[in-house]
Design a protein around this motif. Structure first.
Motif, PDB file in Angstrom:
ATOM      1  N   TYR A 162     -12.983  13.012  12.016  1.00 18.63           N
ATOM      2  CA  TYR A 162     -12.189  13.544  10.899  1.00 18.63           C
ATOM      3  C   TYR A 162     -12.661  14.937  10.521  1.00 18.63           C
ATOM      4  O   TYR A 162     -11.847  15.864  10.348  1.00 18.63           O
ATOM      5  N   PHE A 201      -6.748  11.879   1.408  1.00 18.84           N
ATOM      6  CA  PHE A 201      -6.061  11.526   2.656  1.00 18.84           C
ATOM      7  C   PHE A 201      -6.040  10.006   2.848  1.00 18.84           C
ATOM      8  O   PHE A 201      -5.066   9.451   3.359  1.00 18.84           O
ATOM      9  N   GLY A 202      -7.140   9.355   2.442  1.00 23.86           N
ATOM     10  CA  GLY A 202      -7.204   7.902   2.556  1.00 23.86           C
ATOM     11  C   GLY A 202      -6.122   7.230   1.719  1.00 23.86           C
ATOM     12  O   GLY A 202      -5.405   6.332   2.191  1.00 23.86           O
ATOM     13  N   TYR A 225      -2.764   7.835   3.197  1.00 26.01           N
ATOM     14  CA  TYR A 225      -2.515   6.950   4.341  1.00 26.01           C
ATOM     15  C   TYR A 225      -2.075   5.565   3.860  1.00 26.01           C
ATOM     16  O   TYR A 225      -1.123   4.976   4.390  1.00 26.01           O
ATOM     17  N   ILE A 227       1.519   5.775   2.521  1.00 26.25           N
ATOM     18  CA  ILE A 227       2.502   5.892   3.612  1.00 26.25           C
ATOM     19  C   ILE A 227       2.652   4.551   4.331  1.00 26.25           C
ATOM     20  O   ILE A 227       3.760   4.129   4.668  1.00 26.25           O
ATOM     21  N   ARG A 228       1.529   3.867   4.565  1.00 31.58           N
ATOM     22  CA  ARG A 228       1.579   2.556   5.228  1.00 31.58           C
ATOM     23  C   ARG A 228       2.395   1.560   4.409  1.00 31.58           C
ATOM     24  O   ARG A 228       3.214   0.816   4.947  1.00 31.58           O
TER      25      ARG A 228
END
Length: 596
Positions: A21, A56-57, A60, A63-64
């Motif tokens: 990352y 970002f986590g 994510y 979005i999931r």
């Protein structure tokens, strides 16, 4: 201590992901900056990437979740409602779950969510989907109708592997089919109906009981049943009894006087083996409850290593001796003796027909031993506990046994078919205290489950999702079993409630699992439990719970008295690792029958 402990391996994987990352972030930021003619100091880039990581986590995860909602809608379904904790990542739910495993009642904590959203929801621990269900329609899907789509999975196997290895309870696919196929022949009708094994060891149980009770002491019945079942299991499985019943039984912790005991070497080894066996199961149970974070509690050591050294020290010489004996058998040596009837083969014999790999042999023996020892001992323990609290049920059951079999005769396989009330007593025990109260699978492909609420859309299961289920919770649901679901009443398996509830939906009662993974030893367990119960009630005319004799941890916390349901009236402390047990033991006194 091995260098690569579970925790260090976990941190190593995390460091790898973080390095990738950081490298990607550094490259992206510097490339964009240079494209605009801007030179950004390296420390600013690194600091920015670190600060942005949680963002970002969360992005994510968001979005999931949106992707799952869209996919669910496309299939005419909805995502599972989520448990909502007070801490990020539902860490408070995880903390409470581990705390309840230590000091709570089975199922504690779940009612907060079931009261709001029902019996199917997403626990969402540390942003990882964990679907929980106590709905029979979902269990039927996972265990039977869509069995191929639900496996133990790599995450489960990683946590359990240091104890269960590749045995039948920790394997999938071809390995599971292999273990299943070589185990099945051992549980033939002739073998499980051979009561000589039960008779020998139950006689030892009765001798031990009478000796201790005649001294005026209560006895830890759970400890005695664990000894009984491990002796029968080890003799049945590999023809080499551990002789746990030869050890001196524990005296009540609060006894005024304890006579000195001579410890038989075999008994000492049996005690050490049993203690290590219990400890190893406790450790992997905590691992499973902790989700993907469990390795962080084992940074400096694999906690299963020490207890498994003791377990393996007992098993490995037996397996080695059997393997060497088989290797040294000449191919042309007495073919008929070599090909003895399968009915006379132990599980170890059958396993060696398929493989001589000591690790595979050990794994399978250990897996089946857990099923053959802990589960039967737990059911007998809770059956005696419940009978001690319900003297009318006790007397009715004893009357049936004395009428059908008599006060002394050894029961036969045919006798068991006539003892309808005994079977109802065992089933009611298994309903209230199922030996495997919680279990888990993992979906391979996406799926749609029926909604428990017919007025709402079906539920969407994403691929690669852990799906936990609880027969303990399901067995006590009033909408499935009636308003008296938490009451002990064996007649529910005999009267009109049987047709009203169970016959209508057989998947509401699953003490032995269901589908292709249904317990192969189910009838063996019923036979063993029935035989032992018959012998006990032939010999003793009264069971009395002796709370004063047990250790403090055998008595439920006083705070339970204010809880709803059975928890408020429980006289013992039900706990669980992989299977159910009574914390601190079950301290009982029994009155010998005049006819003995």
């Amino acid at each position: 201590m091995p260098f690569l402990t579970p925790g260090l391996a976990f941190l190593g994987r995390g460091l790898t992901y973080f390095t990738v990352y950081m490298g990607s972030a550094y490259y992206a930021i510097t490339t964009i900056a240079s494209g605009h003619g801007v030179e950004v100091p390296a420390w600013v880039v690194i600091a920015g990437a670190i600060v942005a990581a949680p963002v970002f986590g969360r992005l994510y995860v968001f979005i999931r979740y949106q992707r799952q909602k869209r996919r669910a809608a496309a299939l005419g379904a909805r995502v599972f409602p989520k448990a909502v904790g007070a801490w990020p990542g539902n860490l408070d739910i995880l903390k409470d779950s581990l705390k309840n495993l230590e000091i709570g009642y089975p199922g504690d904590g779940l009612e907060k969510t079931t009261d709001i959203v029902g019996y199917a929801f997403n626990l969402d621990i540390m942003y990882s989907d964990l679907i929980f269900t106590a709905c029979p329609e979902h269990l039927k899907t996972m265990l039977a109708t869509d069995f191929q789509n639900y496996v133990k999975g790599e995450r489960f196997q990683e946590g359990m592997g240091s104890v269960l290895g590749t045995g039948v309870f920790n394997s999938d696919g071809d390995m599971w089919k292999f273990h299943r196929s070589i185990t099945r022949p051992v549980f033939t009708r002739d073998r499980i109906a051979d009561f000589d094994l039960f008779d020998r060891h139950s006689d030892q149980v009765l001798v031990k009981l009478k000796e201790r009770l005649r001294e005026g002491h209560a006895i830890d019945f759970q400890d005695l049943m664990l000894r009984f079942t491990i002796d029968t299991a080890t003799e049945f499985l590999f023809g080499n009894c551990v002789h746990a019943l030869s050890a001196g039984l524990p005296y009540p912790p609060k006894a005024a006087y304890v006579p000195p005991q001579q410890q038989d070497p075999a008994g000492r080894i049996a005690n050490e083996f049993s203690a290590a066996f219990l400890r190893s199961q406790e450790i992997i149970s905590v691992r499973e409850r902790s989700g993907w974070l469990w390795p962080l509690s084992e940074i400096w050591e694999d906690k299963t290593i020490e207890p498994m050294k003791v377990v393996n020290a007992y098993l490995e010489p037996i397996i080695h001796e059997a393997v060497e004996r088989r290797k040294n058998t000449l191919p042309n040596e007495d073919k008929q003796a070599e090909k003895e009837s399968e009915d006379n083969q132990t599980l170890l014999d059958s396993l060696m027909d398929a493989t001589m790999d000591p690790r595979v042999l050990r794994d399978e023996i250990l897996n089946i031993m857990i099923a053959g020892r802990d589960t039967t001992a737990a059911t007998l323990t809770f059956a005696v506990y419940l009978l001690s609290q319900h003297p009318i049920v006790f007397q009715r059951l004893r009357s049936e046994i004395l009428e059908k079999i008599g006060p002394n005769r050894r029961p036969s396989f045919e006798d068991l078919k006539e003892l309808k009330y005994l079977r109802a007593v065992l089933n009611e025990t298994l309903r209230l205290f199922p030996v495997v109260p919680f279990n888990v699978r993992e979906s391979i492909n996406e799926a749609v489950w029926p909604s428990p609420d017919p007025s709402k859309k079906p539920l969407y299961v994403p691929p690669g999702t852990k799906t936990a289920y609880s027969v303990f919770v399901m067995h006590r649901r009033t909408d499935l079993w009636g308003p008296d679901a938490e009451e002990y009443d064996p007649d529910r398996f005999l009267d009109d409630r049987l047709q009203k509830y169970l016959v209508k939906n057989s998947f509401i009662f699953l003490p032995f699992n269901a589908g292709p993974r249904i317990c192969l030893g189910q009838q063996f367990a019923y036979n063993e439990m029935s035989f032992m119960m018959i012998r006990l009630l032939q010999t003793f005319s009264e069971f009395t719970l002796d709370l004063a004799s047990g250790p403090d941890e055998a008595t439920p916390p006083a705070a339970w008295g204010a809880a709803p349901g059975r928890k408020a009236t429980e006289k013992v402390w039900p706990k669980m690792h992989l299977t159910m047990y009574a914390n601190g033991g079950l301290w009982i006194k029994m009155k010998e029958s005049d006819s003995v």
